[in-house]
Design a protein around this motif. Structure first.
Motif, PDB file in Angstrom:
ATOM      1  N   MET A   1      17.843  90.843  27.463  1.00  0.00           N
ATOM      2  CA  MET A   1      16.870  91.854  27.856  1.00  0.00           C
ATOM      3  C   MET A   1      15.796  91.916  26.774  1.00  0.00           C
ATOM      4  O   MET A   1      16.110  92.049  25.588  1.00  0.00           O
ATOM      5  CB  MET A   1      17.525  93.220  27.985  1.00  0.00           C
ATOM      6  N   ILE A   2      14.539  91.794  27.182  1.00  0.00           N
ATOM      7  CA  ILE A   2      13.419  91.972  26.274  1.00  0.00           C
ATOM      8  C   ILE A   2      12.723  93.256  26.704  1.00  0.00           C
ATOM      9  O   ILE A   2      12.423  93.434  27.888  1.00  0.00           O
ATOM     10  CB  ILE A   2      12.440  90.787  26.334  1.00  0.00           C
ATOM     11  N   GLN A   3      12.502  94.158  25.752  1.00  0.00           N
ATOM     12  CA  GLN A   3      11.817  95.403  26.057  1.00  0.00           C
ATOM     13  C   GLN A   3      10.600  95.549  25.149  1.00  0.00           C
ATOM     14  O   GLN A   3      10.670  95.237  23.962  1.00  0.00           O
ATOM     15  CB  GLN A   3      12.737  96.604  25.891  1.00  0.00           C
ATOM     16  N   ALA A   4       9.511  96.014  25.747  1.00  0.00           N
ATOM     17  CA  ALA A   4       8.278  96.258  25.003  1.00  0.00           C
ATOM     18  C   ALA A   4       7.834  97.687  25.264  1.00  0.00           C
ATOM     19  O   ALA A   4       7.753  98.116  26.410  1.00  0.00           O
ATOM     20  CB  ALA A   4       7.191  95.281  25.435  1.00  0.00           C
ATOM     21  N   ILE A   5       7.577  98.421  24.196  1.00  0.00           N
ATOM     22  CA  ILE A   5       7.012  99.763  24.309  1.00  0.00           C
ATOM     23  C   ILE A   5       5.544  99.604  23.957  1.00  0.00           C
ATOM     24  O   ILE A   5       5.199  99.288  22.809  1.00  0.00           O
ATOM     25  CB  ILE A   5       7.722 100.753  23.365  1.00  0.00           C
ATOM     26  N   ILE A   6       4.682  99.778  24.962  1.00  0.00           N
ATOM     27  CA  ILE A   6       3.278  99.398  24.836  1.00  0.00           C
ATOM     28  C   ILE A   6       2.367 100.502  25.376  1.00  0.00           C
ATOM     29  O   ILE A   6       2.819 101.391  26.097  1.00  0.00           O
ATOM     30  CB  ILE A   6       3.020  98.069  25.581  1.00  0.00           C
ATOM     31  N   PRO A   7       1.070 100.461  25.018  1.00  0.00           N
ATOM     32  CA  PRO A   7       0.140 101.491  25.485  1.00  0.00           C
ATOM     33  C   PRO A   7       0.033 101.538  27.005  1.00  0.00           C
ATOM     34  O   PRO A   7       0.223 100.524  27.696  1.00  0.00           O
ATOM     35  CB  PRO A   7      -1.198 101.066  24.867  1.00  0.00           C
ATOM     36  N   MET A   8      -0.274 102.716  27.529  1.00  0.00           N
ATOM     37  CA  MET A   8      -0.460 102.896  28.972  1.00  0.00           C
ATOM     38  C   MET A   8      -1.504 101.916  29.498  1.00  0.00           C
ATOM     39  O   MET A   8      -2.508 101.655  28.846  1.00  0.00           O
ATOM     40  CB  MET A   8      -0.924 104.326  29.283  1.00  0.00           C
ATOM     41  N   GLY A   9      -1.231 101.389  30.678  1.00  0.00           N
ATOM     42  CA  GLY A   9      -2.157 100.474  31.320  1.00  0.00           C
ATOM     43  C   GLY A   9      -1.941  99.016  30.970  1.00  0.00           C
ATOM     44  O   GLY A   9      -2.618  98.139  31.493  1.00  0.00           O
ATOM     45  N   THR A  10      -0.988  98.738  30.111  1.00  0.00           N
ATOM     46  CA  THR A  10      -0.736  97.367  29.656  1.00  0.00           C
ATOM     47  C   THR A  10       0.334  96.661  30.485  1.00  0.00           C
ATOM     48  O   THR A  10       0.242  95.465  30.745  1.00  0.00           O
ATOM     49  CB  THR A  10      -0.299  97.382  28.171  1.00  0.00           C
ATOM     50  N   ALA A  11       1.348  97.379  30.918  1.00  0.00           N
ATOM     51  CA  ALA A  11       2.539  96.758  31.504  1.00  0.00           C
ATOM     52  C   ALA A  11       2.290  96.057  32.840  1.00  0.00           C
ATOM     53  O   ALA A  11       2.809  94.958  33.057  1.00  0.00           O
ATOM     54  CB  ALA A  11       3.654  97.792  31.661  1.00  0.00           C
ATOM     55  N   LEU A  12       1.538  96.661  33.739  1.00  0.00           N
ATOM     56  CA  LEU A  12       1.365  96.049  35.063  1.00  0.00           C
ATOM     57  C   LEU A  12       0.662  94.696  34.993  1.00  0.00           C
ATOM     58  O   LEU A  12       1.138  93.732  35.595  1.00  0.00           O
ATOM     59  CB  LEU A  12       0.650  96.999  36.023  1.00  0.00           C
ATOM     60  N   PRO A  13      -0.454  94.554  34.243  1.00  0.00           N
ATOM     61  CA  PRO A  13      -1.051  93.213  34.138  1.00  0.00           C
ATOM     62  C   PRO A  13      -0.100  92.192  33.501  1.00  0.00           C
ATOM     63  O   PRO A  13      -0.069  91.030  33.907  1.00  0.00           O
ATOM     64  CB  PRO A  13      -2.282  93.436  33.252  1.00  0.00           C
ATOM     65  N   VAL A  14       0.689  92.626  32.523  1.00  0.00           N
ATOM     66  CA  VAL A  14       1.657  91.718  31.888  1.00  0.00           C
ATOM     67  C   VAL A  14       2.746  91.341  32.888  1.00  0.00           C
ATOM     68  O   VAL A  14       3.144  90.182  32.968  1.00  0.00           O
ATOM     69  CB  VAL A  14       2.258  92.347  30.611  1.00  0.00           C
ATOM     70  N   LEU A  15       3.198  92.309  33.675  1.00  0.00           N
ATOM     71  CA  LEU A  15       4.220  92.041  34.688  1.00  0.00           C
ATOM     72  C   LEU A  15       3.716  91.032  35.716  1.00  0.00           C
ATOM     73  O   LEU A  15       4.433  90.099  36.092  1.00  0.00           O
ATOM     74  CB  LEU A  15       4.630  93.337  35.374  1.00  0.00           C
TER      75      LEU A  15
END
Length: 117
Positions: free
Chosen positions: A7-21
């Motif tokens: 499992m890789i988890q990233a705690i990142i600024p809002m708005g970042t996760a969906l484009p990365v996903l």
């Protein structure tokens, strides 16, 4: 059927996760991922200086990857999510004791940001 995964988890600024996903699916052919949300105050804000509304919202991107691709995906995610810049977040990896095969049907599109408001 169980496979060796991490499992890789990233705690990142809002708005970042969906484009990365989306990029994770398109560029790395991985779709065993999830986005959660968190809120808190950074460690560098002294208690006496905290004010109402100082909370920052963050996204938590969790990705299940095959053990043999874990280092590759970790490095890719670190750069793709801009964790390598100041206040870019944090990324970490942990072993999973068990994981079963999971995939999103190709016909489904990823939800947009508006769907989570």
């Amino acid at each position: 059927m169980f496979t060796e995964q991490k499992m890789i988890q990233a705690i990142i600024p809002m708005g970042t996760a969906l484009p990365v996903l989306k990029a994770l699916r398109e560029e790395k052919a991985l779709d065993a991922a999830n986005i959660n949300f968190a809120r808190g105050v950074g460690r560098f804000v002294r208690g006496s200086e905290r004010r109402l509304g100082d909370d920052q919202e963050k996204e938590i991107l969790s990705v299940v990857v095959p053990k043999d691709r874990a280092d590759e995906i970790f490095e890719w995610l670190f750069h793709k999510a801009n964790v390598d810049r100041p206040h870019g977040g944090i990324v970490y990896m942990l072993p999973l004791s068990h994981a079963s095969a999971f995939s999103i049907p190709a016909e489904l599109e990823l939800a947009s940001d508006e769907d989570h408001d």
